[in-house]
Motif scaffolding. Structure first.
Motif, PDB file in Angstrom:
ATOM      1  N   PRO A 431       0.807  -1.229   0.000  1.00 48.70           N
ATOM      2  CA  PRO A 431       0.000   0.000   0.000  1.00 48.70           C
ATOM      3  C   PRO A 431       0.841   1.280   0.000  1.00 48.70           C
ATOM      4  O   PRO A 431       0.876   2.028   0.986  1.00 48.70           O
ATOM      5  CB  PRO A 431      -0.822  -0.144   1.286  1.00 48.70           C
ATOM      6  CG  PRO A 431       0.056  -0.938   2.195  1.00 48.70           C
ATOM      7  CD  PRO A 431       0.831  -1.881   1.320  1.00 48.70           C
ATOM      8  N   VAL A 432       1.504   1.520  -1.109  1.00 45.68           N
ATOM      9  CA  VAL A 432       2.366   2.706  -1.212  1.00 45.68           C
ATOM     10  C   VAL A 432       1.564   3.982  -1.030  1.00 45.68           C
ATOM     11  O   VAL A 432       2.043   4.963  -0.421  1.00 45.68           O
ATOM     12  CB  VAL A 432       3.094   2.716  -2.575  1.00 45.68           C
ATOM     13  CG1 VAL A 432       3.928   3.976  -2.728  1.00 45.68           C
ATOM     14  CG2 VAL A 432       3.955   1.479  -2.731  1.00 45.68           C
ATOM     15  N   ASP A 433       0.329   4.011  -1.540  1.00 47.60           N
ATOM     16  CA  ASP A 433      -0.476   5.223  -1.456  1.00 47.60           C
ATOM     17  C   ASP A 433      -0.759   5.611  -0.005  1.00 47.60           C
ATOM     18  O   ASP A 433      -0.646   6.787   0.373  1.00 47.60           O
ATOM     19  CB  ASP A 433      -1.781   5.066  -2.243  1.00 47.60           C
ATOM     20  CG  ASP A 433      -2.542   3.795  -1.893  1.00 47.60           C
ATOM     21  OD1 ASP A 433      -1.960   2.926  -1.207  1.00 47.60           O
ATOM     22  OD2 ASP A 433      -3.706   3.679  -2.302  1.00 47.60           O
ATOM     23  N   ILE A 434      -1.114   4.624   0.825  1.00 51.05           N
ATOM     24  CA  ILE A 434      -1.377   4.913   2.244  1.00 51.05           C
ATOM     25  C   ILE A 434      -0.097   5.373   2.938  1.00 51.05           C
ATOM     26  O   ILE A 434      -0.110   6.305   3.754  1.00 51.05           O
ATOM     27  CB  ILE A 434      -1.965   3.670   2.942  1.00 51.05           C
ATOM     28  CG1 ILE A 434      -3.395   3.440   2.456  1.00 51.05           C
ATOM     29  CG2 ILE A 434      -1.939   3.823   4.455  1.00 51.05           C
ATOM     30  CD1 ILE A 434      -4.086   2.261   3.076  1.00 51.05           C
ATOM     31  N   TRP A 435       1.015   4.732   2.617  1.00 57.05           N
ATOM     32  CA  TRP A 435       2.295   5.122   3.214  1.00 57.05           C
ATOM     33  C   TRP A 435       2.615   6.590   2.902  1.00 57.05           C
ATOM     34  O   TRP A 435       2.991   7.363   3.779  1.00 57.05           O
ATOM     35  CB  TRP A 435       3.410   4.211   2.675  1.00 57.05           C
ATOM     36  CG  TRP A 435       4.661   4.244   3.528  1.00 57.05           C
ATOM     37  CD1 TRP A 435       5.143   5.284   4.273  1.00 57.05           C
ATOM     38  CD2 TRP A 435       5.576   3.167   3.741  1.00 57.05           C
ATOM     39  NE1 TRP A 435       6.299   4.940   4.918  1.00 57.05           N
ATOM     40  CE2 TRP A 435       6.591   3.639   4.609  1.00 57.05           C
ATOM     41  CE3 TRP A 435       5.656   1.865   3.271  1.00 57.05           C
ATOM     42  CZ2 TRP A 435       7.661   2.844   5.014  1.00 57.05           C
ATOM     43  CZ3 TRP A 435       6.721   1.080   3.681  1.00 57.05           C
ATOM     44  CH2 TRP A 435       7.698   1.565   4.537  1.00 57.05           C
ATOM     45  N   LEU A 436       2.434   6.982   1.652  1.00 54.15           N
ATOM     46  CA  LEU A 436       2.743   8.353   1.250  1.00 54.15           C
ATOM     47  C   LEU A 436       1.786   9.352   1.893  1.00 54.15           C
ATOM     48  O   LEU A 436       2.213  10.412   2.384  1.00 54.15           O
ATOM     49  CB  LEU A 436       2.686   8.470  -0.278  1.00 54.15           C
ATOM     50  CG  LEU A 436       3.000   9.854  -0.857  1.00 54.15           C
ATOM     51  CD1 LEU A 436       4.406  10.294  -0.465  1.00 54.15           C
ATOM     52  CD2 LEU A 436       2.844   9.847  -2.373  1.00 54.15           C
ATOM     53  N   VAL A 437       0.497   9.026   1.920  1.00 52.43           N
ATOM     54  CA  VAL A 437      -0.501   9.930   2.503  1.00 52.43           C
ATOM     55  C   VAL A 437      -0.212  10.172   3.985  1.00 52.43           C
ATOM     56  O   VAL A 437      -0.176  11.314   4.450  1.00 52.43           O
ATOM     57  CB  VAL A 437      -1.925   9.358   2.322  1.00 52.43           C
ATOM     58  CG1 VAL A 437      -2.923  10.112   3.199  1.00 52.43           C
ATOM     59  CG2 VAL A 437      -2.355   9.453   0.855  1.00 52.43           C
ATOM     60  N   VAL A 438       0.011   9.102   4.734  1.00 49.09           N
ATOM     61  CA  VAL A 438       0.199   9.240   6.182  1.00 49.09           C
ATOM     62  C   VAL A 438       1.525   9.919   6.518  1.00 49.09           C
ATOM     63  O   VAL A 438       1.575  10.827   7.352  1.00 49.09           O
ATOM     64  CB  VAL A 438       0.118   7.864   6.871  1.00 49.09           C
ATOM     65  CG1 VAL A 438       0.346   8.000   8.367  1.00 49.09           C
ATOM     66  CG2 VAL A 438      -1.226   7.219   6.611  1.00 49.09           C
TER      67      VAL A 438
END
Length: 575
Positions: A431-438
């Motif tokens: 989940p790269v997207d969640i990692w970047l968002v958080v």
């Protein structure tokens, strides 16, 4: 310092504006925020590294990866088969109970994906009477525990960053249980407003399949009737595309011409019937994998495919896959497959190549569904290891015997060592997207502190000392977070509103936990918009709902949800 404060406020405001305007691209917005903070020297190198390696964030990532092994077992599928019975009310209660329980310990997107197909194709009840309750129950179940939803873990990761302490496994349970009970009762009484939408073949099994007649095909020169194209099992010839002209409906006496595109509609599992006809090529057949590697996906809102045709996107090169069939929430898709303009929520069946699972862009563009995909399954001792290992890790962490982060590291290592999971699956579903968002949101909160904005807000709010002001502020934080959730998705709303709620609490000089919990629960309370939460988008298309259906059912549930949170959060987490 004043200049830094203005720059930080500007970046914060532009981030919110970007999320509203570019709702389909939250990752790009937060990526730009991260770059801007670093470029303007508003955060330190140590803060950057700390935000990326935040313990709460790492725990979230590991939890999502370990749950992949459970998706590969038969556990949820066996339970799904026992859930739907003749009685609607018995089915409803079973579905609500199963969904809330498993959503409290598993990724609720996986739970909904597993139950989607059995509900959609059940012979007893209208699917539209069950799918919306399914999504809402998965959202409510996620509020029960720390690991129930990514929203709770995101809030916890930011709480760890701000306070150095972590929320407990059961911090959310008391309020979450009351939410499940009260909103469950509200959902039950709202059942009469659920639409009764007939799931005919064009909607429940209505995949549109594009097949081309080769020049030397034995079908050429003979009619549809003579060729036997009207006698297929669960597949129907709905139109012919010939030299840019559409022939529909197709007469039994219609003669087949070279290079005709035959558009079939029906059950995708019956696709291989078309292989019996000489010179009839499926749109994706050149991949050579159509017999074994069929994967069903739904297009994400932020997918780069949205608004474009398959022909112009270079689909095969991007994903090492080709589209076999398409379905769009009960709507008839007309014309050649390559010329169809893709929309968010479209269902596609892909014939995938050997490199498909290792592509890092799959999870960014698609939600992978079960049912058609012949993905590898795990049985026997591997299934027991996956289920037993996951449950044991969660129980030990819940009772405080084992740190959750350490336990998940050990579990993931065991799953990889025993081949219950492969490195390709980890890479594909990471989940790269969640990692970047958080991590970007944590960095933004650091910038708010560094620039003195937090101190200024705290001093300003400190002028208002009355208890009525504190409770009013709590309501405002909840409402703003909830509105952002409906417009810019739950994870983005939680990440952006946490620093605001935390700062408001500090300004009043009260315990921060009521405000932390208000942000967490509000960010999970997406019931009105089909686009605010992934599970809502999935059932929106599968049930052929309209936006009005979500508003009609979701509004009263949102009111009950808000009242429970505003009443009981201060009870269990006093100021």
């Amino acid at each position: 310092m004043l200049f830094d404060a203005y720059i930080t406020l500007g970046i914060f405001a532009l981030t919110i504006l970007g999320l509203i305007v570019l709702q389909k691209r939250p990752v790009a917005v937060f990526g730009a925020t991260l770059v801007a903070l670093i470029a303007c020297d508003l955060v330190t190198k140590n803060q950057l590294l700390t935000s990326i390696a935040n313990p709460g964030l790492i725990t979230l990532i590991l939890l999502m990866l370990c749950s992949l092994a459970l998706e590969k077992t038969r556990l949820l599928r066996v339970i799904a088969s026992k859930t739907i019975v003749d009685s609607y009310y018995s089915t409803w209660f079973r579905l609500f109970g199963v969904t809330t329980f498993f959503s409290s310990i598993l990724n609720n997107t996986a739970v909904v994906a597993t139950l989607l197909s059995p509900i959609r194709n059940n012979p007893h009840h209208f699917a539209s009477k069950l799918l919306l309750p399914l999504s809402y129950a998965s959202i409510l179940g996620g509020t029960l525990t720390l690991i129930g939803t990514s929203t709770n873990l995101i809030v916890n990761s930011m709480y760890i960053e701000a306070s150095g302490k972590s929320l407990s496994f059961f911090s959310f349970t008391a309020v979450g249980a009351i939410l499940v009970l009260c909103c469950g009762v509200a959902m039950f009484f709202c059942n009469r407003m659920l639409p009764s939408i007939e799931q005919n073949k064009a909607t429940s099994e209505g995949y549109f399949i594009d097949a081309k007649v080769s020049v030397d095909s034995q079908l050429v020169g003979y009619s549809v009737e003579v060729n036997g194209l009207r006698h297929l099992e669960s597949l129907f010839l709905v139109e012919i595309v010939r030299e840019g002209r559409l022939i529909s409906p197709v007469s039994p006496s219609e003669i087949i011409h070279p290079s005709d595109r035959l558009i079939f509609c029906g059950d995708i599992t019956k696709l291989l019937q078309l292989g019996q006809f000489s010179g009839l090529e499926i749109f994706a057949e050149k991949t050579g994998t159509i017999n074994s590697n069929l994967t069903e996906v739904v297009i994400r809102q932020e997918s780069l495919l949205v608004g474009r045709t398959l022909k112009t996107t270079g689909f095969r090169a991007l994903f090492d896959a080709a589209v076999v069939a398409i379905r769009r929430d009960g709507e008839r898709v007309s014309g050649k497959l390559g010329d169809v303009v893709i929309r968010s929520g479209d269902f596609l069946v892909l014939a995938v190549g050997g490199d498909y699972k290792s592509r890092t862009n799959i999870n960014k563009n698609f939600l992978t569904l079960s049912g058609v995909e012949p993905e590898s399954r795990i049985n026997g001792w591997k299934a027991w290891l996956s289920v037993g290992g996951f449950v044991t890790t969660i129980i030990l962490a819940a009772v405080g015997v084992l740190d959750l982060l350490e336990g998940l590291v050990l579990l993931l290592g065991s799953l990889l060592f025993t081949r219950c999971l492969t490195t390709n699956e980890i890479v594909r579903r990471f989940p790269v997207d969640i990692w970047l968002v958080v991590s970007s949101a944590i960095l933004l909160s650091n910038a708010l502190v560094n620039s003195g904005i937090v101190e200024f807000i705290g001093g300003f709010i400190g002028q208002f000392n009355g208890p009525q002001y504190v409770y009013t502020a709590l309501i405002l934080v909840y409402l703003i977070t909830w509105i952002m959730t409906e417009f810019v998705t739950n994870n983005a709303a939680a990440a952006l509103m946490f620093p605001i709620g935390y700062t408001v609490a500090l300004g009043f000089g009260v315990d921060v936990l009521p405000f932390v919990m208000a942000v967490a629960f509000a960010a999970s309370g997406s019931f009105i918009s089909p686009y605010g939460y992934q599970t809502n988008l999935m059932v929106f298309n599968a049930g052929n709902y309209r936006l009005n259906d979500f508003v009609k059912i979701g509004l009263p549930i949102s009111v009950v949800y808000a009242l429970v949170v505003m009443i009981f959060v201060p009870v269990f987490f006093p100021f």
